[in-house]
Design a protein around this motif. Structure first.
Motif, PDB file in Angstrom:
ATOM      1  N   SER A   5       1.166  -1.304  -0.162  1.00  0.00           N
ATOM      2  CA  SER A   5      -0.400   0.265   0.136  1.00  0.00           C
ATOM      3  C   SER A   5       1.256   1.288   0.273  1.00  0.00           C
ATOM      4  CB  SER A   5      -0.810  -0.164   1.426  1.00  0.00           C
ATOM      5  OG  SER A   5      -0.467   0.553   2.406  1.00  0.00           O
ATOM      6  N   ASP A   6       0.501   2.294   0.327  1.00  0.00           N
ATOM      7  CA  ASP A   6       0.359   3.453   0.323  1.00  0.00           C
ATOM      8  C   ASP A   6       2.067   3.603   1.486  1.00  0.00           C
ATOM      9  OD1 ASP A   6       0.547   4.600  -2.089  1.00  0.00           O
ATOM     10  OD2 ASP A   6      -1.201   5.670  -1.387  1.00  0.00           O
ATOM     11  N   PRO A   7       2.682   4.242   2.111  1.00  0.00           N
ATOM     12  CA  PRO A   7       3.464   4.204   3.444  1.00  0.00           C
ATOM     13  C   PRO A   7       1.982   5.170   3.872  1.00  0.00           C
ATOM     14  CG  PRO A   7       5.295   5.139   1.632  1.00  0.00           C
ATOM     15  CD  PRO A   7       3.573   5.027   0.741  1.00  0.00           C
ATOM     16  N   TYR A   8       2.390   3.981   5.331  1.00  0.00           N
ATOM     17  CA  TYR A   8       1.795   4.634   6.742  1.00  0.00           C
ATOM     18  C   TYR A   8       2.131   4.970   7.736  1.00  0.00           C
ATOM     19  CZ  TYR A   8       1.534  -0.145   8.435  1.00  0.00           C
ATOM     20  OH  TYR A   8       2.297  -1.013   9.224  1.00  0.00           O
ATOM     21  N   LEU A   9       4.000   4.549   7.734  1.00  0.00           N
ATOM     22  CA  LEU A   9       4.520   5.110   8.648  1.00  0.00           C
ATOM     23  C   LEU A   9       5.863   5.585   8.447  1.00  0.00           C
ATOM     24  CD1 LEU A   9       4.426   4.111  11.754  1.00  0.00           C
ATOM     25  CD2 LEU A   9       6.198   3.880  11.121  1.00  0.00           C
ATOM     26  N   ASN A  10       7.385   6.543   8.696  1.00  0.00           N
ATOM     27  CA  ASN A  10       8.430   7.153   8.463  1.00  0.00           C
ATOM     28  C   ASN A  10       8.735   6.553   9.658  1.00  0.00           C
ATOM     29  OD1 ASN A  10       7.790   7.422   6.126  1.00  0.00           O
ATOM     30  ND2 ASN A  10       6.850   9.609   6.068  1.00  0.00           N
ATOM     31  N   THR A  11       9.944   5.456   9.189  1.00  0.00           N
ATOM     32  CA  THR A  11      11.048   5.501   9.774  1.00  0.00           C
ATOM     33  C   THR A  11      12.615   5.145   9.897  1.00  0.00           C
ATOM     34  OG1 THR A  11      11.136   3.585  12.167  1.00  0.00           O
ATOM     35  CG2 THR A  11      10.490   2.926  10.360  1.00  0.00           C
ATOM     36  N   ARG A  13      -5.594   8.969   7.907  1.00  0.00           N
ATOM     37  CA  ARG A  13      -5.127  10.172   8.152  1.00  0.00           C
ATOM     38  C   ARG A  13      -5.830  11.590   8.758  1.00  0.00           C
ATOM     39  NH1 ARG A  13       0.405   9.655   9.528  1.00  0.00           N
ATOM     40  NH2 ARG A  13       0.600   8.146   7.720  1.00  0.00           N
ATOM     41  N   ARG A  14      -6.735  11.401   7.303  1.00  0.00           N
ATOM     42  CA  ARG A  14      -7.513  12.766   7.559  1.00  0.00           C
ATOM     43  C   ARG A  14      -7.871  13.164   8.766  1.00  0.00           C
ATOM     44  NH1 ARG A  14     -12.426  14.471   6.468  1.00  0.00           N
ATOM     45  NH2 ARG A  14     -12.810  12.270   5.701  1.00  0.00           N
ATOM     46  N   ARG A  15      -8.371  11.617   9.057  1.00  0.00           N
ATOM     47  CA  ARG A  15      -9.591  11.848  10.158  1.00  0.00           C
ATOM     48  C   ARG A  15      -8.456  12.085  11.872  1.00  0.00           C
ATOM     49  NH1 ARG A  15     -12.235   7.609  11.186  1.00  0.00           N
ATOM     50  NH2 ARG A  15     -11.577   6.221   9.201  1.00  0.00           N
ATOM     51  N   GLY A  16      -7.634  12.232  11.806  1.00  0.00           N
ATOM     52  CA  GLY A  16      -6.728  11.974  12.933  1.00  0.00           C
ATOM     53  C   GLY A  16      -6.609  11.401  12.927  1.00  0.00           C
ATOM     54  N   GLY A  17      -7.006   9.411  12.795  1.00  0.00           N
ATOM     55  CA  GLY A  17      -6.907   8.418  13.421  1.00  0.00           C
ATOM     56  C   GLY A  17      -5.812   7.558  13.855  1.00  0.00           C
ATOM     57  N   PHE A  18      -4.242   8.347  13.119  1.00  0.00           N
ATOM     58  CA  PHE A  18      -3.141   7.902  13.701  1.00  0.00           C
ATOM     59  C   PHE A  18      -2.277   8.452  14.905  1.00  0.00           C
ATOM     60  CE2 PHE A  18      -2.809   6.195   9.202  1.00  0.00           C
ATOM     61  CZ  PHE A  18      -2.710   5.440   8.948  1.00  0.00           C
ATOM     62  N   GLU A  19      -3.200   9.746  14.612  1.00  0.00           N
ATOM     63  CA  GLU A  19      -2.977  10.942  15.971  1.00  0.00           C
ATOM     64  C   GLU A  19      -3.327  10.315  16.856  1.00  0.00           C
ATOM     65  OE1 GLU A  19      -1.164  13.915  17.654  1.00  0.00           O
ATOM     66  OE2 GLU A  19      -0.828  13.317  15.332  1.00  0.00           O
TER      67      GLU A  19
END
Length: 270
Positions: A115-121, A241-247
């Motif tokens: 998928s598209d990336p969802y987290l950078n590390t 991400r737009r809905r602030g789910g990852f935050e």
């Protein structure tokens, strides 16, 4: 009497068969999509993939998988699989997706889609407390030992780039950390968040070099050619991400780490 019973039973069977037929005819065209979404992950990487006190799957990736299931209208089943067995399980159809803090690499992309990336590390180092090592270049010296977890990008990096030091490949993260704690290994190559956590657990024997020497991103693993599911996963990730789910996931599971990373001057990646 037997004839009456036969007629009654015959009518019952006929009615049941008719009900089944009507159910099949009435089934929506996309009903196959309602089967469970089987997600593979190794439940040995807290707080992303782990088990709770009752032994149930828990963590950031588990919550993410269930949120994805809600978006797709499918029940989620978590399969606990050793990390190096996840890609084979996906390719053979044992699971539908991998959500297991997996780095999207060019090598892995030869056998599965992402998928598209969802987290950078990024990869960094846990070293002995009194070690003179400051960078990855300092580590690759004769007489030094570098620990890695089998099947990880740290393992891949070290296999290609570590030429002079001894490479110690282990099955478990905890075993690699222990090698550093006991002074048997000079360093353990792993991701930023885990390195920070392992340093906090062993502050008197280790220190963390958190500046990443290789930047990476995590993504959802998808079977090759399953473009419909890949597009749906990408749409979900963007909306989540737009809905602030990852935050919210970061606040739920990683509040202390988020604050610590900001104080140390490192961007928090979730």
């Amino acid at each position: 009497m037997r004839g009456i019973i036969g007629r009654v039973l015959g009518g019952t069977v006929l009615a049941a068969a008719l009900a089944v037929l009507l159910a099949v005819v009435a089934r929506p065209a996309g009903a196959a999509e309602q089967r469970p979404l089987v997600v593979g992950m190794e439940l040995a990487y807290p707080p992303f993939e782990m088990t709770d006190k009752a032994g149930n799957p828990a963590g950031v990736s588990v919550d993410l998988a269930h949120e994805l299931g809600k978006a797709l209208g499918r029940k989620v089943v978590i399969q606990n699989i050793a990390f190096d067995g996840l890609i084979p399980a996906l390719k053979t159809g044992k699971i539908d997706l991998i959500i297991s803090s997996m780095t999207a690499t060019a090598e892995r992309a030869k056998s599965i889609d992402f998928s598209d990336p969802y987290l950078n590390t990024g990869l960094c180092l846990l070293v002995k407390k009194d070690s003179p090592v400051k960078t990855i270049a300092d580590l690759d010296q004769p007489g030094r030992t570098v620990a890695v977890k089998k099947g990880t990008t740290g393992h891949t990096y070290a296999s290609k780039q570590i030429r002079k030091a001894r490479l110690l490949v282990l099955d478990k993260e905890a075993a690699a950390v222990l090698e550093v704690v006991q002074g048997k290994a000079d360093a353990f190559i792993y991701d930023q968040m885990s390195t920070y956590q392992n340093w906090q657990k062993n502050p008197t024997t280790t220190r963390a070099i958190l500046e990443p020497f290789q930047k990476e991103s995590w993504a959802v693993g998808i079977r090759k050619g399953n473009d419909d599911l890949r597009l749906k996963v990408n749409a979900f990730l963007k909306d989540f991400r737009r809905r602030g789910g990852f935050e919210k996931l970061g606040d739920k599971y990683l509040k202390e780490q988020k604050d610590a990373f900001r104080k140390l001057g490192y961007p928090f990646y979730l």
